[in-house]
Write a protein that holds these residues in place. Structure first.
Motif, PDB file in Angstrom:
ATOM      1  N   PRO A 279     -59.850 -22.248  21.113  1.00  0.00           N
ATOM      2  CA  PRO A 279     -59.174 -22.532  22.141  1.00  0.00           C
ATOM      3  C   PRO A 279     -59.902 -21.552  23.146  1.00  0.00           C
ATOM      4  O   PRO A 279     -60.338 -21.014  23.155  1.00  0.00           O
ATOM      5  CB  PRO A 279     -58.157 -21.622  21.157  1.00  0.00           C
ATOM      6  N   VAL A 280     -59.209 -21.743  24.442  1.00  0.00           N
ATOM      7  CA  VAL A 280     -59.234 -20.691  26.164  1.00  0.00           C
ATOM      8  C   VAL A 280     -57.740 -20.465  26.000  1.00  0.00           C
ATOM      9  O   VAL A 280     -57.295 -20.831  26.059  1.00  0.00           O
ATOM     10  CB  VAL A 280     -59.651 -22.025  26.537  1.00  0.00           C
ATOM     11  N   TYR A 281     -58.441 -19.099  26.579  1.00  0.00           N
ATOM     12  CA  TYR A 281     -57.529 -18.306  26.918  1.00  0.00           C
ATOM     13  C   TYR A 281     -57.176 -17.655  28.155  1.00  0.00           C
ATOM     14  O   TYR A 281     -58.518 -18.184  28.803  1.00  0.00           O
ATOM     15  CB  TYR A 281     -57.625 -16.814  26.083  1.00  0.00           C
ATOM     16  N   PHE A 282     -56.379 -17.499  29.282  1.00  0.00           N
ATOM     17  CA  PHE A 282     -55.889 -17.434  30.628  1.00  0.00           C
ATOM     18  C   PHE A 282     -55.073 -16.430  31.009  1.00  0.00           C
ATOM     19  O   PHE A 282     -53.900 -16.369  30.392  1.00  0.00           O
ATOM     20  CB  PHE A 282     -56.119 -18.795  31.006  1.00  0.00           C
ATOM     21  N   THR A 283     -55.667 -15.834  31.911  1.00  0.00           N
ATOM     22  CA  THR A 283     -54.436 -14.782  32.108  1.00  0.00           C
ATOM     23  C   THR A 283     -54.097 -14.974  33.839  1.00  0.00           C
ATOM     24  O   THR A 283     -55.586 -15.565  34.184  1.00  0.00           O
ATOM     25  CB  THR A 283     -54.238 -13.781  31.749  1.00  0.00           C
ATOM     26  N   ALA A 284     -53.915 -14.484  35.163  1.00  0.00           N
ATOM     27  CA  ALA A 284     -53.673 -14.942  36.480  1.00  0.00           C
ATOM     28  C   ALA A 284     -53.752 -13.769  36.711  1.00  0.00           C
ATOM     29  O   ALA A 284     -52.108 -13.044  36.435  1.00  0.00           O
ATOM     30  CB  ALA A 284     -53.843 -15.876  36.784  1.00  0.00           C
ATOM     31  N   ASP A 285     -54.094 -12.694  38.326  1.00  0.00           N
ATOM     32  CA  ASP A 285     -53.245 -11.645  39.015  1.00  0.00           C
ATOM     33  C   ASP A 285     -54.045 -12.143  40.219  1.00  0.00           C
ATOM     34  O   ASP A 285     -54.038 -12.816  41.262  1.00  0.00           O
ATOM     35  CB  ASP A 285     -53.642 -10.596  38.482  1.00  0.00           C
ATOM     36  N   VAL A 286     -52.523 -11.265  40.863  1.00  0.00           N
ATOM     37  CA  VAL A 286     -52.983 -11.343  42.630  1.00  0.00           C
ATOM     38  C   VAL A 286     -52.922 -10.047  42.628  1.00  0.00           C
ATOM     39  O   VAL A 286     -52.385  -9.242  42.604  1.00  0.00           O
ATOM     40  CB  VAL A 286     -51.280 -11.806  42.972  1.00  0.00           C
ATOM     41  N   ARG A 287     -53.946  -9.608  44.522  1.00  0.00           N
ATOM     42  CA  ARG A 287     -54.287  -8.284  44.488  1.00  0.00           C
ATOM     43  C   ARG A 287     -53.731  -8.108  45.699  1.00  0.00           C
ATOM     44  O   ARG A 287     -54.727  -9.025  46.506  1.00  0.00           O
ATOM     45  CB  ARG A 287     -55.856  -7.635  43.697  1.00  0.00           C
ATOM     46  N   TRP A 288     -54.188  -7.624  46.489  1.00  0.00           N
ATOM     47  CA  TRP A 288     -54.535  -7.344  47.866  1.00  0.00           C
ATOM     48  C   TRP A 288     -54.740  -5.353  48.257  1.00  0.00           C
ATOM     49  O   TRP A 288     -54.692  -4.479  47.309  1.00  0.00           O
ATOM     50  CB  TRP A 288     -52.374  -6.573  47.927  1.00  0.00           C
ATOM     51  N   ASN A 289     -55.844  -5.882  48.531  1.00  0.00           N
ATOM     52  CA  ASN A 289     -56.994  -4.589  48.473  1.00  0.00           C
ATOM     53  C   ASN A 289     -57.921  -3.792  47.487  1.00  0.00           C
ATOM     54  O   ASN A 289     -57.392  -2.466  47.291  1.00  0.00           O
ATOM     55  CB  ASN A 289     -56.444  -3.466  49.829  1.00  0.00           C
ATOM     56  N   GLY A 290     -58.416  -4.832  46.685  1.00  0.00           N
ATOM     57  CA  GLY A 290     -58.271  -4.399  45.461  1.00  0.00           C
ATOM     58  C   GLY A 290     -56.789  -3.633  44.172  1.00  0.00           C
ATOM     59  O   GLY A 290     -56.952  -3.870  43.171  1.00  0.00           O
ATOM     60  N   THR A 291     -55.778  -3.999  45.158  1.00  0.00           N
ATOM     61  CA  THR A 291     -54.421  -2.859  44.111  1.00  0.00           C
ATOM     62  C   THR A 291     -53.952  -4.076  43.398  1.00  0.00           C
ATOM     63  O   THR A 291     -53.214  -5.411  44.471  1.00  0.00           O
ATOM     64  CB  THR A 291     -53.668  -2.259  45.306  1.00  0.00           C
ATOM     65  N   LEU A 292     -53.784  -4.042  42.069  1.00  0.00           N
ATOM     66  CA  LEU A 292     -53.107  -5.367  41.233  1.00  0.00           C
ATOM     67  C   LEU A 292     -51.477  -4.962  41.798  1.00  0.00           C
ATOM     68  O   LEU A 292     -51.234  -4.423  41.682  1.00  0.00           O
ATOM     69  CB  LEU A 292     -52.362  -4.983  39.644  1.00  0.00           C
ATOM     70  N   LEU A 293     -50.842  -6.124  42.234  1.00  0.00           N
ATOM     71  CA  LEU A 293     -49.435  -6.767  43.118  1.00  0.00           C
ATOM     72  C   LEU A 293     -48.862  -6.851  41.983  1.00  0.00           C
ATOM     73  O   LEU A 293     -47.668  -7.271  41.313  1.00  0.00           O
ATOM     74  CB  LEU A 293     -49.192  -7.631  43.850  1.00  0.00           C
ATOM     75  N   ASP A 294     -49.337  -8.176  40.647  1.00  0.00           N
ATOM     76  CA  ASP A 294     -48.553  -8.450  40.020  1.00  0.00           C
ATOM     77  C   ASP A 294     -49.401  -9.476  39.232  1.00  0.00           C
ATOM     78  O   ASP A 294     -50.794 -10.258  39.246  1.00  0.00           O
ATOM     79  CB  ASP A 294     -47.382 -10.204  40.941  1.00  0.00           C
TER      80      ASP A 294
ATOM     81  N   LEU B 263     -54.027 -11.731  50.884  1.00  0.00           N
ATOM     82  CA  LEU B 263     -53.530 -11.804  48.788  1.00  0.00           C
ATOM     83  C   LEU B 263     -55.121 -11.782  48.506  1.00  0.00           C
ATOM     84  O   LEU B 263     -55.727 -13.370  49.022  1.00  0.00           O
ATOM     85  CB  LEU B 263     -52.576 -12.179  48.729  1.00  0.00           C
ATOM     86  N   ASN B 264     -55.576 -11.749  46.744  1.00  0.00           N
ATOM     87  CA  ASN B 264     -56.828 -12.538  46.466  1.00  0.00           C
ATOM     88  C   ASN B 264     -56.004 -12.867  44.740  1.00  0.00           C
ATOM     89  O   ASN B 264     -55.140 -12.471  44.487  1.00  0.00           O
ATOM     90  CB  ASN B 264     -57.855 -11.267  45.900  1.00  0.00           C
ATOM     91  N   TYR B 265     -56.258 -14.164  45.493  1.00  0.00           N
ATOM     92  CA  TYR B 265     -55.756 -14.469  43.162  1.00  0.00           C
ATOM     93  C   TYR B 265     -56.616 -15.123  42.751  1.00  0.00           C
ATOM     94  O   TYR B 265     -57.734 -15.455  43.006  1.00  0.00           O
ATOM     95  CB  TYR B 265     -54.639 -15.910  43.828  1.00  0.00           C
ATOM     96  N   GLN B 266     -56.858 -14.500  41.557  1.00  0.00           N
ATOM     97  CA  GLN B 266     -57.979 -14.719  40.432  1.00  0.00           C
ATOM     98  C   GLN B 266     -57.361 -14.993  39.074  1.00  0.00           C
ATOM     99  O   GLN B 266     -56.553 -15.269  38.766  1.00  0.00           O
ATOM    100  CB  GLN B 266     -58.308 -13.445  40.604  1.00  0.00           C
TER     101      GLN B 266
END
Length: 124
Positions: free
Chosen positions: A97-112, A28-31
């Motif tokens: 202020p600094v804004y932030f979020t994160a996501d998890v992807r598998w082969n480019g597909t958003l999982l969460d 998985l990719n974590y960004q």
């Protein structure tokens, strides 16, 4: 993703924590996405694997004397509960202020993904 949070230790370098429901998975990719508005806007994506130091399971946060703390690139480390990202101070070098979020992807597909959070740099 359980949550994403930020703190500013005494080193002044912001530390983002991406808490997961389980251990990080190599497939998985974590960004982490960070942005700010104001006089010097910034928009940055941190691929946690790309900036991984290769170290796993740190017992404590990196010490202020660690040479990597002076790096102009993020330093990311995986542990049992997720990822820790140490970001350069240039990401937060003003009073906006600094804004932030994160996501998890598998082969480019958003999982969460995590909701958007924000934090203001600590006063001098």
């Amino acid at each position: 993703i359980d949550s994403v949070a930020v703190s500013w230790p005494s080193t002044g370098r912001p530390v983002f924590r991406l808490h997961l429901a389980g251990k990080p998975v190599s497939e998985l990719n974590y960004q982490l996405y960070i942005w700010r508005y104001g006089p010097t806007p910034m928009n940055h994506v941190v691929d946690m694997k790309e900036y991984s130091s290769g170290a796993t399971h740190p017992k404590t946060l990196l010490p202020a004397t660690d040479a990597r703390m002076g790096s102009t690139d993020p330093v990311c480390i995986a542990d049992d509960s997720g990822w820790v990202a140490y970001l350069p101070c240039t990401c937060v070098d003003n009073e906006s202020p600094v804004y932030f979020t994160a996501d998890v992807r598998w082969n480019g597909t958003l999982l969460d993904h995590a909701g958007v959070g924000w934090v203001a740099p600590p006063p001098d």
